[in-house]
Write a protein that holds these residues in place. Structure first.
Motif, PDB file in Angstrom:
ATOM      1  N   CYS A  60       0.849  -1.181   0.000  1.00 10.55           N
ATOM      2  CA  CYS A  60       0.000   0.000   0.000  1.00 10.55           C
ATOM      3  C   CYS A  60       0.893   1.241   0.000  1.00 10.55           C
ATOM      4  CB  CYS A  60      -0.910  -0.007   1.218  1.00 10.55           C
ATOM      5  SG  CYS A  60      -2.004   1.411   1.274  1.00 10.55           S
ATOM      6  N   ILE A  61       0.657   2.127  -0.949  1.00 13.58           N
ATOM      7  CA  ILE A  61       1.417   3.371  -1.016  1.00 13.58           C
ATOM      8  C   ILE A  61       0.705   4.377  -0.124  1.00 13.58           C
ATOM      9  CG2 ILE A  61       2.307   5.188  -2.508  1.00 13.58           C
ATOM     10  CD1 ILE A  61       2.017   3.116  -4.829  1.00 13.58           C
ATOM     11  N   ASP A  62       1.377   4.782   0.945  1.00 13.34           N
ATOM     12  CA  ASP A  62       0.777   5.721   1.890  1.00 13.34           C
ATOM     13  C   ASP A  62       0.867   7.156   1.403  1.00 13.34           C
ATOM     14  OD1 ASP A  62       0.233   3.625   3.721  1.00 13.34           O
ATOM     15  OD2 ASP A  62       2.292   3.721   4.436  1.00 13.34           O
ATOM     16  N   LEU A 109       8.955 -12.865 -12.364  1.00 11.71           N
ATOM     17  CA  LEU A 109       8.390 -13.262 -11.071  1.00 11.71           C
ATOM     18  C   LEU A 109       7.379 -14.390 -11.199  1.00 11.71           C
ATOM     19  CD1 LEU A 109       7.791  -9.754  -9.546  1.00 11.71           C
ATOM     20  CD2 LEU A 109       9.618 -11.334  -9.003  1.00 11.71           C
ATOM     21  N   GLU A 110       7.255 -15.118 -10.104  1.00  8.70           N
ATOM     22  CA  GLU A 110       6.229 -16.147  -9.986  1.00  8.70           C
ATOM     23  C   GLU A 110       5.517 -15.920  -8.669  1.00  8.70           C
ATOM     24  OE1 GLU A 110       4.044 -18.882 -11.590  1.00  8.70           O
ATOM     25  OE2 GLU A 110       5.849 -18.257 -12.609  1.00  8.70           O
ATOM     26  N   PRO A 111       4.253 -15.791  -8.535  1.00  6.60           N
ATOM     27  CA  PRO A 111       3.224 -15.865  -9.566  1.00  6.60           C
ATOM     28  C   PRO A 111       3.311 -14.668 -10.519  1.00  6.60           C
ATOM     29  CG  PRO A 111       2.240 -15.149  -7.503  1.00  6.60           C
ATOM     30  CD  PRO A 111       3.677 -15.465  -7.219  1.00  6.60           C
ATOM     31  N   ARG A 112       2.863 -14.885 -11.717  1.00  5.05           N
ATOM     32  CA  ARG A 112       2.962 -13.861 -12.758  1.00  5.05           C
ATOM     33  C   ARG A 112       2.130 -12.635 -12.395  1.00  5.05           C
ATOM     34  NH1 ARG A 112       5.805 -15.127 -16.959  1.00  5.05           N
ATOM     35  NH2 ARG A 112       4.907 -13.501 -18.251  1.00  5.05           N
ATOM     36  N   ILE A 113       2.691 -11.486 -12.701  1.00  6.21           N
ATOM     37  CA  ILE A 113       1.996 -10.224 -12.459  1.00  6.21           C
ATOM     38  C   ILE A 113       0.974 -10.016 -13.576  1.00  6.21           C
ATOM     39  CG2 ILE A 113       2.315  -7.719 -12.485  1.00  6.21           C
ATOM     40  CD1 ILE A 113       4.856  -8.107 -10.937  1.00  6.21           C
ATOM     41  N   GLU A 114      -0.238  -9.626 -13.204  1.00  9.27           N
ATOM     42  CA  GLU A 114      -1.299  -9.396 -14.178  1.00  9.27           C
ATOM     43  C   GLU A 114      -1.158  -8.034 -14.850  1.00  9.27           C
ATOM     44  OE1 GLU A 114      -5.150  -9.722 -12.359  1.00  9.27           O
ATOM     45  OE2 GLU A 114      -4.454 -11.324 -11.048  1.00  9.27           O
ATOM     46  N   ILE A 115      -0.813  -7.024 -14.067  1.00  7.63           N
ATOM     47  CA  ILE A 115      -0.791  -5.657 -14.572  1.00  7.63           C
ATOM     48  C   ILE A 115       0.321  -4.874 -13.877  1.00  7.63           C
ATOM     49  CG2 ILE A 115      -2.562  -4.926 -12.915  1.00  7.63           C
ATOM     50  CD1 ILE A 115      -3.544  -2.939 -15.088  1.00  7.63           C
ATOM     51  N   VAL A 116       0.976  -4.015 -14.653  1.00  9.25           N
ATOM     52  CA  VAL A 116       1.991  -3.113 -14.119  1.00  9.25           C
ATOM     53  C   VAL A 116       1.474  -1.685 -14.320  1.00  9.25           C
ATOM     54  CG1 VAL A 116       4.337  -2.227 -14.347  1.00  9.25           C
ATOM     55  CG2 VAL A 116       3.908  -4.660 -14.612  1.00  9.25           C
ATOM     56  N   VAL A 117       1.427  -0.941 -13.243  1.00 10.69           N
ATOM     57  CA  VAL A 117       1.018   0.458 -13.300  1.00 10.69           C
ATOM     58  C   VAL A 117       2.295   1.301 -13.300  1.00 10.69           C
ATOM     59  CG1 VAL A 117      -0.329   2.266 -12.187  1.00 10.69           C
ATOM     60  CG2 VAL A 117      -1.057  -0.110 -11.992  1.00 10.69           C
ATOM     61  N   VAL A 118       2.434   2.142 -14.315  1.00  9.62           N
ATOM     62  CA  VAL A 118       3.635   2.956 -14.459  1.00  9.62           C
ATOM     63  C   VAL A 118       3.285   4.404 -14.144  1.00  9.62           C
ATOM     64  CG1 VAL A 118       5.485   3.695 -16.008  1.00  9.62           C
ATOM     65  CG2 VAL A 118       4.486   1.412 -16.248  1.00  9.62           C
ATOM     66  N   GLY A 119       3.993   4.986 -13.179  1.00 10.93           N
ATOM     67  CA  GLY A 119       3.837   6.400 -12.843  1.00 10.93           C
ATOM     68  C   GLY A 119       5.010   7.172 -13.416  1.00 10.93           C
ATOM     69  N   THR A 120       4.747   8.106 -14.334  1.00 12.62           N
ATOM     70  CA  THR A 120       5.823   8.780 -15.076  1.00 12.62           C
ATOM     71  C   THR A 120       6.153  10.170 -14.541  1.00 12.62           C
ATOM     72  OG1 THR A 120       4.215   9.577 -16.690  1.00 12.62           O
ATOM     73  CG2 THR A 120       5.356   7.511 -17.199  1.00 12.62           C
ATOM     74  N   GLY A 121       5.753  10.496 -13.333  1.00 11.32           N
ATOM     75  CA  GLY A 121       6.055  11.816 -12.778  1.00 11.32           C
ATOM     76  C   GLY A 121       4.795  12.637 -12.618  1.00 11.32           C
ATOM     77  N   ALA A 152      -2.727   5.714  -6.676  1.00 15.94           N
ATOM     78  CA  ALA A 152      -4.111   5.379  -6.304  1.00 15.94           C
ATOM     79  C   ALA A 152      -4.590   4.127  -7.032  1.00 15.94           C
ATOM     80  CB  ALA A 152      -5.031   6.554  -6.605  1.00 15.94           C
ATOM     81  N   THR A 153      -4.241   3.987  -8.310  1.00 14.85           N
ATOM     82  CA  THR A 153      -4.636   2.800  -9.070  1.00 14.85           C
ATOM     83  C   THR A 153      -3.989   1.547  -8.504  1.00 14.85           C
ATOM     84  OG1 THR A 153      -4.904   4.130 -11.066  1.00 14.85           O
ATOM     85  CG2 THR A 153      -4.666   1.757 -11.373  1.00 14.85           C
ATOM     86  N   PHE A 154      -2.715   1.619  -8.171  1.00 23.01           N
ATOM     87  CA  PHE A 154      -2.013   0.471  -7.590  1.00 23.01           C
ATOM     88  C   PHE A 154      -2.662   0.062  -6.262  1.00 23.01           C
ATOM     89  CE2 PHE A 154       1.278  -1.245  -4.781  1.00 23.01           C
ATOM     90  CZ  PHE A 154       1.640  -2.366  -5.500  1.00 23.01           C
ATOM     91  N   LEU A 177       4.044  15.779   1.572  1.00 25.72           N
ATOM     92  CA  LEU A 177       3.437  14.460   1.464  1.00 25.72           C
ATOM     93  C   LEU A 177       1.944  14.619   1.267  1.00 25.72           C
ATOM     94  CD1 LEU A 177       5.285  12.582   4.312  1.00 25.72           C
ATOM     95  CD2 LEU A 177       5.730  12.464   1.873  1.00 25.72           C
ATOM     96  N   THR A 178       1.375  13.787   0.453  1.00 27.93           N
ATOM     97  CA  THR A 178      -0.057  13.846   0.227  1.00 27.93           C
ATOM     98  C   THR A 178      -0.761  13.081   1.331  1.00 27.93           C
ATOM     99  OG1 THR A 178      -0.009  11.888  -1.141  1.00 27.93           O
ATOM    100  CG2 THR A 178       0.191  14.011  -2.261  1.00 27.93           C
ATOM    101  N   PRO A 179      -1.995  13.477   1.676  1.00 24.69           N
ATOM    102  CA  PRO A 179      -2.716  12.738   2.705  1.00 24.69           C
ATOM    103  C   PRO A 179      -3.110  11.360   2.212  1.00 24.69           C
ATOM    104  CG  PRO A 179      -4.030  14.564   1.890  1.00 24.69           C
ATOM    105  CD  PRO A 179      -2.702  14.633   1.210  1.00 24.69           C
ATOM    106  N   SER A 180      -2.906  10.413   2.998  1.00 30.24           N
ATOM    107  CA  SER A 180      -3.217   8.993   2.858  1.00 30.24           C
ATOM    108  C   SER A 180      -3.865   8.587   1.544  1.00 30.24           C
ATOM    109  CB  SER A 180      -4.099   8.567   4.010  1.00 30.24           C
ATOM    110  OG  SER A 180      -4.289   7.186   3.975  1.00 30.24           O
ATOM    111  N   LEU A 181      -3.056   8.091   0.650  1.00 31.12           N
ATOM    112  CA  LEU A 181      -3.567   7.567  -0.622  1.00 31.12           C
ATOM    113  C   LEU A 181      -4.346   6.286  -0.402  1.00 31.12           C
ATOM    114  CD1 LEU A 181      -0.477   8.142  -2.890  1.00 31.12           C
ATOM    115  CD2 LEU A 181      -2.667   9.245  -3.076  1.00 31.12           C
ATOM    116  N   ALA A 182      -4.104   5.610   0.696  1.00 26.94           N
ATOM    117  CA  ALA A 182      -4.836   4.374   0.979  1.00 26.94           C
ATOM    118  C   ALA A 182      -6.323   4.660   1.123  1.00 26.94           C
ATOM    119  CB  ALA A 182      -4.296   3.728   2.243  1.00 26.94           C
TER     120      ALA A 182
END
Length: 186
Positions: A60-62, A109-121, A152-154, A177-182
């Motif tokens: 979880c990204i806080d 990796l195993e188990p295989r990752i279904e989706i990768v979310v890329v944050g570009t800045g 947020a998507t991750f 810092l942003t308030p709790s992305l969770a």
């Protein structure tokens, strides 16, 4: 016998119910009809046995800043790659440095990752088409977003229980810092 008298009385008392008494017993409730305890007996109840509780160790990204990220309460400096159970430094400086080789850790990796979310800045930037094609050929979906939305998507994907990864570059210029992305993911 008492039920037959009650149905006959209902049949005579209400002209709108001019259907045979046997149809009254077998008819399922209409939409908008409020179920009574006797109507509920027409349906079987469902029981659920919980085999495994949600893992308390999901990623979880806080929060995030221009210097890095806070993941599960731990501070990570600079770009990072989030895997289902670990965080690693990601050796890229900007979206232009992202190559097929820098994504290779996601398909090993195993188990295989279904989706990768890329944050570009701070803005969504296009990645090289060859890089996206290489990742998709290996059966991994790619979602490219600006870093705040990628965080947020991750969190949302992890909360759903999906096997997701994230490749994040901190947004420049953001110092607080942003308030709790969770909370935003829920």
């Amino acid at each position: 016998m008492a039920a037959a008298f009650a149905l006959r009385g209902l049949y005579r008392a209400r002209p709108a119910l001019r259907c045979p008494p046997t149809e009254l017993l077998c008819r399922a409730p209409r939409c908008g009809y409020r179920l009574t305890p006797t109507d509920d007996e027409l349906y079987q109840r469902t029981r659920i046995s919980l085999l495994q509780r949600e893992s308390p160790h999901t990623m979880c990204i806080d929060s995030y800043s221009s210097r890095g990220f806070t993941v599960n309460g731990d501070r990570v400096l600079g770009p990072c790659a989030l895997l289902p159970h670990s965080v690693v430094q990601w050796n890229v400086g900007s979206h232009q440095d992202i190559t097929e080789e820098s994504f290779s850790l996601f398909w090993m990796l195993e188990p295989r990752i279904e989706i990768v979310v890329v944050g570009t800045g701070d803005r969504m930037e296009r990645l090289q088409p060859e890089v996206l094609q290489a990742v998709r050929q290996r059966g991994i979906a790619v979602e490219v977003q600006d870093t705040p939305n990628a965080c947020a998507t991750f969190n949302f994907l992890c909360h759903e229980g999906r096997v997701a990864g994230a490749a994040l570059i901190p947004p420049p210029g953001q110092t607080a810092l942003t308030p709790s992305l969770a909370q935003a993911a829920e």
